[in-house]
Design a protein around this motif. Structure first.
Motif, PDB file in Angstrom:
ATOM      1  N   SER A 213       0.750  -0.973  -0.001  1.00 24.61           N
ATOM      2  CA  SER A 213       0.043  -0.178  -0.004  1.00 24.61           C
ATOM      3  C   SER A 213       0.861   1.272   0.058  1.00 24.61           C
ATOM      4  O   SER A 213       2.193   1.270   0.171  1.00 24.61           O
ATOM      5  CB  SER A 213      -1.113  -0.107   1.333  1.00 24.61           C
ATOM      6  OG  SER A 213      -0.218   0.124   2.517  1.00 24.61           O
ATOM      7  N   GLN A 214       0.141   2.283  -0.270  1.00 22.78           N
ATOM      8  CA  GLN A 214       1.064   3.676  -0.135  1.00 22.78           C
ATOM      9  C   GLN A 214       0.661   4.504   1.006  1.00 22.78           C
ATOM     10  O   GLN A 214      -0.484   4.715   1.006  1.00 22.78           O
ATOM     11  CB  GLN A 214       0.666   4.306  -1.528  1.00 22.78           C
ATOM     12  CG  GLN A 214       1.817   5.230  -1.937  1.00 22.78           C
ATOM     13  CD  GLN A 214       1.581   5.750  -3.514  1.00 22.78           C
ATOM     14  OE1 GLN A 214       0.371   5.839  -3.868  1.00 22.78           O
ATOM     15  NE2 GLN A 214       2.600   6.085  -4.243  1.00 22.78           N
ATOM     16  N   ASP A 215       1.668   5.113   1.763  1.00 23.93           N
ATOM     17  CA  ASP A 215       1.332   6.016   2.847  1.00 23.93           C
ATOM     18  C   ASP A 215       1.090   7.333   2.246  1.00 23.93           C
ATOM     19  O   ASP A 215       1.044   7.566   0.811  1.00 23.93           O
ATOM     20  CB  ASP A 215       2.261   5.938   3.779  1.00 23.93           C
ATOM     21  CG  ASP A 215       3.839   6.567   3.454  1.00 23.93           C
ATOM     22  OD1 ASP A 215       3.934   7.098   2.449  1.00 23.93           O
ATOM     23  OD2 ASP A 215       4.869   6.356   4.067  1.00 23.93           O
ATOM     24  N   ARG A 216       0.540   8.399   3.206  1.00 21.78           N
ATOM     25  CA  ARG A 216       0.307   9.736   2.618  1.00 21.78           C
ATOM     26  C   ARG A 216       1.569  10.530   2.074  1.00 21.78           C
ATOM     27  O   ARG A 216       1.331  11.254   1.372  1.00 21.78           O
ATOM     28  CB  ARG A 216       0.025  10.438   4.024  1.00 21.78           C
ATOM     29  CG  ARG A 216      -1.368  10.033   4.593  1.00 21.78           C
ATOM     30  CD  ARG A 216      -1.777  10.976   5.620  1.00 21.78           C
ATOM     31  NE  ARG A 216      -2.311  10.263   6.820  1.00 21.78           N
ATOM     32  CZ  ARG A 216      -2.595  10.634   7.789  1.00 21.78           C
ATOM     33  NH1 ARG A 216      -1.962  11.975   8.408  1.00 21.78           N
ATOM     34  NH2 ARG A 216      -3.182   9.913   8.743  1.00 21.78           N
ATOM     35  N   GLN A 217       2.642  10.059   2.148  1.00 22.31           N
ATOM     36  CA  GLN A 217       3.787  10.528   1.702  1.00 22.31           C
ATOM     37  C   GLN A 217       4.180  10.248   0.311  1.00 22.31           C
ATOM     38  O   GLN A 217       4.871  10.771  -0.382  1.00 22.31           O
ATOM     39  CB  GLN A 217       4.940  10.519   2.550  1.00 22.31           C
ATOM     40  CG  GLN A 217       4.867  11.484   3.617  1.00 22.31           C
ATOM     41  CD  GLN A 217       4.211  10.706   4.982  1.00 22.31           C
ATOM     42  OE1 GLN A 217       4.364   9.772   5.081  1.00 22.31           O
ATOM     43  NE2 GLN A 217       3.441  11.780   5.697  1.00 22.31           N
ATOM     44  N   GLY A 218       3.787   8.894  -0.063  1.00 19.61           N
ATOM     45  CA  GLY A 218       3.725   8.392  -1.342  1.00 19.61           C
ATOM     46  C   GLY A 218       4.606   7.227  -1.367  1.00 19.61           C
ATOM     47  O   GLY A 218       4.948   6.415  -2.335  1.00 19.61           O
ATOM     48  N   TYR A 219       5.372   6.792  -0.082  1.00 11.78           N
ATOM     49  CA  TYR A 219       5.901   5.757  -0.217  1.00 11.78           C
ATOM     50  C   TYR A 219       5.315   4.444  -0.027  1.00 11.78           C
ATOM     51  O   TYR A 219       4.115   4.201   0.671  1.00 11.78           O
ATOM     52  CB  TYR A 219       6.946   5.795   1.241  1.00 11.78           C
ATOM     53  CG  TYR A 219       8.045   6.919   1.290  1.00 11.78           C
ATOM     54  CD1 TYR A 219       9.309   6.782   0.349  1.00 11.78           C
ATOM     55  CD2 TYR A 219       7.683   8.025   1.926  1.00 11.78           C
ATOM     56  CE1 TYR A 219      10.075   7.590   0.474  1.00 11.78           C
ATOM     57  CE2 TYR A 219       8.549   9.036   1.921  1.00 11.78           C
ATOM     58  CZ  TYR A 219       9.733   8.882   1.169  1.00 11.78           C
ATOM     59  OH  TYR A 219      10.696   9.817   1.196  1.00 11.78           O
ATOM     60  N   LEU A 220       5.817   3.201  -0.608  1.00  9.30           N
ATOM     61  CA  LEU A 220       5.073   2.099  -0.687  1.00  9.30           C
ATOM     62  C   LEU A 220       5.706   1.226   0.512  1.00  9.30           C
ATOM     63  O   LEU A 220       6.572   1.401   1.102  1.00  9.30           O
ATOM     64  CB  LEU A 220       5.615   1.216  -1.759  1.00  9.30           C
ATOM     65  CG  LEU A 220       5.086   1.767  -3.215  1.00  9.30           C
ATOM     66  CD1 LEU A 220       5.882   0.804  -4.223  1.00  9.30           C
ATOM     67  CD2 LEU A 220       3.552   1.662  -2.999  1.00  9.30           C
ATOM     68  N   ARG A 221       4.707   0.679   1.314  1.00 13.98           N
ATOM     69  CA  ARG A 221       4.855  -0.195   2.417  1.00 13.98           C
ATOM     70  C   ARG A 221       4.227  -1.417   2.410  1.00 13.98           C
ATOM     71  O   ARG A 221       3.303  -1.846   1.460  1.00 13.98           O
ATOM     72  CB  ARG A 221       4.343   0.683   3.537  1.00 13.98           C
ATOM     73  CG  ARG A 221       2.939   0.901   3.684  1.00 13.98           C
ATOM     74  CD  ARG A 221       2.626   1.900   4.757  1.00 13.98           C
ATOM     75  NE  ARG A 221       1.019   2.053   4.453  1.00 13.98           N
ATOM     76  CZ  ARG A 221       0.460   3.027   5.191  1.00 13.98           C
ATOM     77  NH1 ARG A 221       0.940   3.821   6.267  1.00 13.98           N
ATOM     78  NH2 ARG A 221      -1.073   3.143   5.253  1.00 13.98           N
ATOM     79  N   VAL A 222       4.596  -2.513   3.393  1.00 12.71           N
ATOM     80  CA  VAL A 222       4.195  -3.695   3.515  1.00 12.71           C
ATOM     81  C   VAL A 222       4.013  -4.138   4.990  1.00 12.71           C
ATOM     82  O   VAL A 222       4.720  -3.708   5.537  1.00 12.71           O
ATOM     83  CB  VAL A 222       4.779  -4.680   2.796  1.00 12.71           C
ATOM     84  CG1 VAL A 222       6.140  -4.926   3.134  1.00 12.71           C
ATOM     85  CG2 VAL A 222       4.053  -5.920   2.664  1.00 12.71           C
ATOM     86  N   GLY A 223       2.998  -4.925   5.308  1.00  8.86           N
ATOM     87  CA  GLY A 223       2.769  -5.337   6.521  1.00  8.86           C
ATOM     88  C   GLY A 223       3.361  -6.922   6.672  1.00  8.86           C
ATOM     89  O   GLY A 223       3.090  -7.610   5.901  1.00  8.86           O
ATOM     90  N   LEU A 224       4.297  -6.929   7.775  1.00 11.33           N
ATOM     91  CA  LEU A 224       4.946  -8.065   7.670  1.00 11.33           C
ATOM     92  C   LEU A 224       4.742  -8.651   9.193  1.00 11.33           C
ATOM     93  O   LEU A 224       4.895  -7.999  10.149  1.00 11.33           O
ATOM     94  CB  LEU A 224       6.602  -7.890   7.630  1.00 11.33           C
ATOM     95  CG  LEU A 224       7.031  -7.561   6.345  1.00 11.33           C
ATOM     96  CD1 LEU A 224       8.710  -7.513   6.289  1.00 11.33           C
ATOM     97  CD2 LEU A 224       6.394  -8.429   5.058  1.00 11.33           C
TER      98      LEU A 224
END
Length: 185
Positions: A42-53
């Motif tokens: 998913s993308q956070d508010r700043q535009g960085y991609l992230r993932v839940g591990l």
């Protein structure tokens, strides 16, 4: 055909792997999941991609560019950060990432126009426009209205009105006006 290089995710070895293209996959069978499953990002508010591990029943959200960098470039040294060479935060391919100092990263952000001013109405918590601030100052200067009435009129606190009038906030508008007046004179 594009070949991906996969490496274990630091701290999640044997559970997840990251590719040089920035994709995350499952390495260990779990409840309702399977080995080789590509994990949704998913993308956070700043535009960085992230993932839940998840590890030991604890889920942690981690930014993809940091995972790729630590897996392929090594653990990030102190005082250093991950930079996206092309300025696109969602491009987490290894070829687009590098370790640089915070100073270099800030210079890079200005070069690419990524550091947008957060002053005035562009600030995340701004309740007033620049036009309203100019009106507040001129209305108060006329002597016909009290600070409390201005606060009610513009739906802000009296302390906000006081800070506007004393130039502790929205100071950049006053400075811009002064520059304009000097240029005209």
């Amino acid at each position: 055909m594009i070949f991906e290089i996969w490496r274990p995710i630091v701290g999640y070895e044997g559970i997840y792997a990251i590719s040089d293209l920035g994709r995350v996959r499952r390495e260990l069978k779990g409840k309702r999941t399977f080995v080789g499953k590509i994990i949704k990002q998913s993308q956070d508010r700043q535009g960085y991609l992230r993932v839940g591990l998840t590890k030991n029943k604890i889920c942690k959200t981690i930014k993809i560019h940091k995972i790729v960098a630590s897996a392929f470039l090594g653990i990030c040294p102190k005082g250093i950060t991950v930079n996206h060479k092309d300025g696109i935060k969602a491009n987490c391919r290894l070829s687009n990432l590098e370790y640089i100092t915070y100073r270099e990263n800030n210079l890079h952000a200005f070069k690419f126009g990524l550091n947008v001013s957060n002053k005035g109405e562009k600030h995340v918590r701004a309740k007033l426009t620049e036009e309203e601030v100019v009106s507040i100052r001129s209305e108060y200067a006329s002597g016909n209205i009290l600070q409390g009435n201005l606060a009610l009129k513009y739906s802000v606190s009296i302390s906000t009105i006081e800070r506007i009038l004393s130039n502790r906030i929205w100071k950049h508008i006053l400075e811009a006006r002064m520059k304009q007046e000097k240029a005209v004179a």
